[in-house]
Design a protein around this motif. Structure first.
Motif, short mmCIF file in Angstrom:
data_model
loop_
_atom_site.label_atom_id
_atom_site.label_comp_id
_atom_site.label_asym_id
_atom_site.label_seq_id
_atom_site.Cartn_x
_atom_site.Cartn_y
_atom_site.Cartn_z
N ARG A 1 -6.34 -1.60 5.36
CA ARG A 1 -6.61 -2.35 4.34
C ARG A 1 -6.99 -3.48 4.56
NH1 ARG A 1 -6.30 1.86 0.51
NH2 ARG A 1 -4.44 2.97 0.66
N VAL B 1 -1.87 0.59 -4.84
CA VAL B 1 -2.97 1.41 -4.12
C VAL B 1 -2.13 1.45 -2.55
CG1 VAL B 1 -5.24 1.56 -2.99
CG2 VAL B 1 -4.91 0.99 -5.33
N ASP B 2 -1.67 0.33 -2.20
CA ASP B 2 -1.23 0.19 -0.65
C ASP B 2 -0.06 1.08 -0.51
OD1 ASP B 2 -2.81 -1.64 0.31
OD2 ASP B 2 -1.67 -3.46 0.11
N LEU B 3 0.82 1.26 -1.77
CA LEU B 3 1.71 2.12 -1.76
C LEU B 3 1.37 3.75 -1.90
CD1 LEU B 3 4.45 -0.22 -3.76
CD2 LEU B 3 4.36 0.07 -1.27
N VAL C 1 10.86 -6.07 -7.47
CA VAL C 1 10.53 -7.62 -7.99
C VAL C 1 9.42 -7.96 -7.15
CG1 VAL C 1 11.26 -9.79 -9.00
CG2 VAL C 1 12.85 -7.77 -9.35
N ILE C 2 8.26 -8.39 -7.69
CA ILE C 2 7.23 -9.02 -6.75
C ILE C 2 7.09 -10.63 -7.04
CG2 ILE C 2 4.97 -9.03 -6.32
CD1 ILE C 2 6.27 -6.43 -5.33
N ASP C 3 6.98 -11.38 -6.00
CA ASP C 3 6.78 -12.95 -6.30
C ASP C 3 5.34 -13.11 -6.38
OD1 ASP C 3 6.76 -15.66 -6.17
OD2 ASP C 3 7.37 -15.67 -4.27
N ARG D 1 -1.73 2.62 7.54
CA ARG D 1 -2.42 2.36 6.34
C ARG D 1 -2.65 1.07 5.80
NH1 ARG D 1 1.29 5.37 2.55
NH2 ARG D 1 2.18 3.38 1.93
N LEU D 2 -1.49 0.30 5.82
CA LEU D 2 -1.76 -1.05 5.32
C LEU D 2 -2.72 -2.11 6.07
CD1 LEU D 2 1.58 -1.52 3.96
CD2 LEU D 2 -0.31 -0.80 2.82
N LEU E 1 -1.19 -3.59 -5.04
CA LEU E 1 0.03 -3.08 -4.27
C LEU E 1 0.04 -1.54 -4.61
CD1 LEU E 1 2.88 -3.90 -3.00
CD2 LEU E 1 3.36 -4.25 -5.40
N ASP F 1 -3.84 -8.03 -8.13
CA ASP F 1 -2.96 -8.00 -6.99
C ASP F 1 -1.91 -6.69 -7.14
OD1 ASP F 1 -3.82 -10.27 -6.33
OD2 ASP F 1 -2.21 -11.58 -6.70
N LEU G 1 10.22 3.21 0.34
CA LEU G 1 9.69 4.31 -0.23
C LEU G 1 9.75 5.59 0.84
CD1 LEU G 1 6.98 3.12 -2.60
CD2 LEU G 1 9.17 4.05 -3.24
N GLU H 1 4.13 -15.83 -8.20
CA GLU H 1 4.46 -17.25 -8.59
C GLU H 1 3.13 -17.95 -8.16
OE1 GLU H 1 9.17 -18.10 -8.60
OE2 GLU H 1 7.84 -20.04 -8.62
N ILE I 1 7.40 -1.94 -11.02
CA ILE I 1 7.47 -3.11 -10.64
C ILE I 1 7.38 -4.28 -11.42
CG2 ILE I 1 5.79 -4.47 -9.31
CD1 ILE I 1 6.01 -2.49 -7.63
N ALA J 1 17.38 -12.30 -7.91
CA ALA J 1 16.59 -11.40 -9.04
C ALA J 1 16.03 -10.34 -8.06
CB ALA J 1 15.69 -12.15 -9.46
N GLY J 2 16.17 -10.34 -6.71
CA GLY J 2 15.94 -9.42 -5.66
C GLY J 2 14.34 -9.69 -5.30
N LYS J 3 13.87 -10.71 -5.59
CA LYS J 3 12.54 -10.95 -5.23
C LYS J 3 12.57 -11.46 -3.72
CE LYS J 3 11.03 -15.56 -5.92
NZ LYS J 3 10.66 -16.63 -6.73
N ILE J 4 11.47 -11.13 -3.17
CA ILE J 4 11.47 -11.74 -1.70
C ILE J 4 10.90 -12.99 -1.66
CG2 ILE J 4 10.50 -11.27 0.57
CD1 ILE J 4 10.73 -8.19 -0.39
N GLN K 1 7.42 -11.60 -10.84
CA GLN K 1 7.99 -12.88 -11.07
C GLN K 1 6.81 -13.74 -11.23
OE1 GLN K 1 11.41 -14.39 -10.39
NE2 GLN K 1 10.68 -16.41 -11.14
N GLU L 1 6.62 -8.33 1.63
CA GLU L 1 7.16 -7.52 0.51
C GLU L 1 6.49 -5.99 0.44
OE1 GLU L 1 6.74 -9.77 -2.85
OE2 GLU L 1 4.90 -9.50 -3.23
N THR L 2 5.13 -6.04 0.75
CA THR L 2 4.64 -4.70 0.66
C THR L 2 5.10 -3.82 1.67
OG1 THR L 2 2.48 -5.91 0.02
CG2 THR L 2 2.41 -3.50 0.64
#
Lengths: 365, 371
Positions: A363, B108-110, B63-65, A359-360, B106, B102, A298, B67, B24, A311-314, B27, A290-291
């Motif tokens: 990290r 920071v990662d973005l 939307v970030i999972d 970048r990722l 995220l 978390d 972006l 859960e 953001i 919901a658009g959640k991955i 979920q 998702e990241t």
């Protein structure tokens, strides 16, 4: 905001000009194909012409093609209308359209490359009579092409029905009901570059004769699917089906995208086997899918991961998990090139991917 | 963006100020779209609302999972705490793990420059770096829930609502932006138990906390039975049945003995703690080498009271209350210098002390905005 580049064709293909033209012409046509008068006859003529085009394109007879609202309904109709009283066997990597319509089905496992295990299928078939088997033509997440011909001969030997979800494969690789030896084929218009709203279940004559409808309604589609058909979407579907062809150009562009991703540290899922020319599934170790999708979005690059819920959640990919990829299953994105992808699109993707990975991955390390 | 008014207004204000805003929504649990309950955080309808707000504001939204992480770090911790005889504060755990852990990673990662939330606290640039302060509107103040925010997290975070004089002002902004959630009610419950029946959730995860046991005096004399320690909190006077009144004197819970599944009661008001021991202490100032005099808050809704705090080794601290009070193990004890949060920790189970008298309020999740 940078220029947006669309690399998510497996979600939906951009509209093809031929499909747009056909759909627009049909939009201006007043008339219900079921009506007796001249308006109705004109609409009916258009509907039947589309039926003939699509049936011919995918190796079936027009009389055995049932228009639906899309691929999901085509799959659901196949299962509800043909699997009654039969044991259900589906591959572990089927789309939710199949999985959720056959929740209690026995699963055909796949190997690490994402190819269904036919020996396992033979074992499942041998356990009892009268099975209904669903195996997709090509997987939506990895693009891995499934051994349909082999499955078909097994199904014939055991008297099983073979249903093929061809939503992703149709138009991108050879897809012919008769040549595949399948009993039914699910198709989707918008995955071919038509407007969304129309799909089809293409059947053998034998299967068509025993199909039970899910929606009876006014008896449309020879009593197999009630409801007034969406003529514009169907006209676009036919035009897109006639236009869509396997593309060596796309395969070359896809390979270029993969080369760039590999150099940036990606692992390619299913790289060792035959795949759709437009699809690649790229895992970046240690970086959540998702990241990656968000970072690329972006940067103006539209890709996807797993299956997005309403919901658009991955959600975690059941496909990659079934391939035994472990943690990588949550770290892979799907890049699927649209029919009009260009070298410039791939250059932009490669640049964005390199930046993101640098970048990722740093990290994550 | 929870889909509520507060975080929606934050997004609107930042977008209005010209920032590139990325919304953001976490979920956190599968609430089941079927319930469609208004007023609870991050359930199905709330995610839908957050998307509509983002569309309305023209900002990017994802939307970030979360859960799996939420289940482990918040819900299971919540149940375990009850099973251990404590009264947890799940909002603090959520802020520690999901939101400022978390979610911040995220951001920071973005490549984001800051993480803004709808919390009612103030972040003030001090001479030695950013400070955490109570909200301007003390009735909305959420600083007690944010004591575990680390200096690094505070440096990256922004809380635009901390300066708002009232919630009405926030709603006025929502109306001004034309937000579809402008009139949405505040969330009141623990978000993952929107019906308030948390004991059932605890019983499902930790059946031992729902097993019946004895209600006893401090001397161990049985007074009655209870239906699981998860239903009891130190300070509670309800659900005591035959043990509610002894010789005409109303009783209340003064301790929970998880090992023997016993709820210990004493006459209301006579048992108080003078010394409260804390664990998992977070300091937002350099940990003091000598005891400091400050104010402390032992529960979400109470006025800070005078105390002396001594930092200990291993993330511990000892709090000497000027006036003895009842401390519920598992709840937070937060240190203040005026409006500024100096730090805080979780209250450890303590020895019963018989000093002091006074009225006791019951810990409650109702009536105060969580998070």
């Amino acid at each position: 905001m940078p220029t947006r580049i669309y690399l998510d064709a497996n979600a939906t293909e951009p509209l093809r000009p031929e499909a747009r033209e056909a759909a627009l012409a049909a939009l201006d046509l007043t008339g219900n194909p079921a009506s007796v008068h001249g308006f109705g006859r004109a609409a009916r003529a258009k509907l039947e012409a589309a039926r003939e085009t699509i049936a011919a394109r995918f190796g079936g007879q027009p009389a055995d093609l049932v228009f639906t609202s899309g691929g999901t309904e085509a799959n659901a109709l196949a299962i509800a209308g043909l699997a009654a009283g039969r044991r259900r066997i589906i591959s572990a990597i089927e789309h939710d359209a199949v999985r959720n319509a056959a929740p209690e089905a026995a699963l055909i496992p796949v190997d690490r490359q994402g190819v269904a295990d036919l020996e396992a299928l033979a074992g499942l078939l041998a356990k009892g009579p009268a099975a209904f088997v669903a195996l997709m033509l090509a997987n939506n997440e990895t693009g891995v092409i499934q051994p349909i011909a082999g499955a078909a001969s097994l199904c014939r030997r055991f008297g099983a029905h073979l249903h093929v979800d061809a939503v992703q494969g149709a138009g991108r690789i050879a897809c012919d009901l008769a040549a595949l030896g399948a009993d039914s084929l699910a198709l989707s218009g918008h995955k071919l570059g038509a407007p969304a709203g129309a799909g089809a279940l293409l059947l053998t004559a034998e299967a068509a004769a025993r199909l039970t409808p899910m929606i009876t309604g006014g008896g449309q589609e020879r009593g197999r699917r009630g409801g007034t058909p969406p003529l514009a979407a169907i006209a676009g579907f036919a035009a897109a089906a006639a236009t869509a062809r396997p593309s060596p150009t796309l395969a070359a562009l896809r390979d270029a995208a993969e080369a760039a991703a590999l150099a940036a540290g990606a692992h390619i899922c299913g790289a060792g086997v035959a795949r759709l020319p437009n699809t690649t599934c790229l895992a970046l170790p240690g970086v959540k899918a998702e990241t990656q999708v968000i970072a690329l979005d972006l940067a103006g690059i539209a890709v996807s991961a797993g299956a997005a819920c309403s919901a658009g959640k991955i959600a975690q990919s059941h496909v990659l998990a079934a391939m035994g990829l472990g943690a990588l299953a949550g770290q892979a994105i799907r890049v699927s090139l649209p029919w009009h992808a260009s070298a410039a699109d791939i250059d932009a993707f490669a640049a964005a991917y390199r930046t993101m990975a640098a970048r990722l991955s740093r990290r994550a390390a | 963006m929870s889909g509520g008014v507060d975080s929606s207004v934050v997004a609107g204000l930042l977008a209005e100020a010209g920032h590139e805003v990325i919304g953001i929504t976490l979920q956190l649990y599968d609430h089941g779209a079927a319930t469609a309950r208004k007023g609870a955080c991050c359930a199905g309808q709330d995610i839908h609302d957050a998307k509509r707000v983002a569309d309305h504001l023209g900002i990017t939204h994802y939307v970030i999972d979360a859960e799996a992480r939420f289940r482990h770090a918040v819900i299971e911790d919540f149940a375990s705490a009850y099973a251990a005889g404590e009264t947890p504060v799940p909002c603090v755990r959520c802020n520690q793990s999901v939101k400022f852990g978390d979610l911040m990673a995220l951001a920071v990662d973005l490549g984001a420059e800051a993480l803004a939330t709808g919390h009612y606290v103030r972040r003030i640039e001090g001479v030695a770096g950013p400070e955490l302060h109570r909200a301007s509107d003390l009735t909305r103040d959420q600083s007690w829930f944010l004591f575990a925010t680390t200096a690094a997290q505070l440096a990256f975070c922004r809380f635009p609502l901390g300066e708002m004089a009232s919630k009405n002002l926030v709603r006025a902004h929502a109306l001004r932006f034309g937000l579809p959630v402008a009139n949405k009610p505040d969330s009141q419950d623990i978000c993952f138990v929107p019906d308030g029946r948390y004991a059932e959730l605890v019983a499902r995860l930790r059946p031992e906390a729902a097993t019946a046991g004895e209600i006893v005096t401090r001397e161990g004399v049985p007074l009655g039975r209870h239906e699981g320690i998860a239903r009891y909190t130190v300070g509670q006077a309800k659900r005591l049945g035959t043990a509610a009144m002894v010789d005409g004197v109303p009783q209340m819970v003064v301790a929970i003995d998880a090992a023997r599944r016993r709820v210990v009661v004493a006459p209301r008001g006579i048992v108080r703690d003078r010394l409260v021991r804390l664990r998992e202490v977070n300091w937002l100032i350099p940990p003091p080498e000598a005891p400091i005099s400050c104010l402390v808050k032992l529960r979400a809704r109470e006025e800070p009271k005078a105390a002396r705090v001594t930092a200990g080794a291993g993330g511990e601290a000892a709090v000497e209350l000027a006036a003895p009070a009842l401390a519920a193990p598992g709840q937070a004890c937060v240190f203040y210098d005026g409006s500024r949060v100096l730090g805080g920790g979780f209250i450890r189970a303590t020895q019963v002390d018989e000093d002091g008298v006074g009225a006791v309020s019951e810990p409650t999740y109702g009536g105060v905005a969580q998070r």
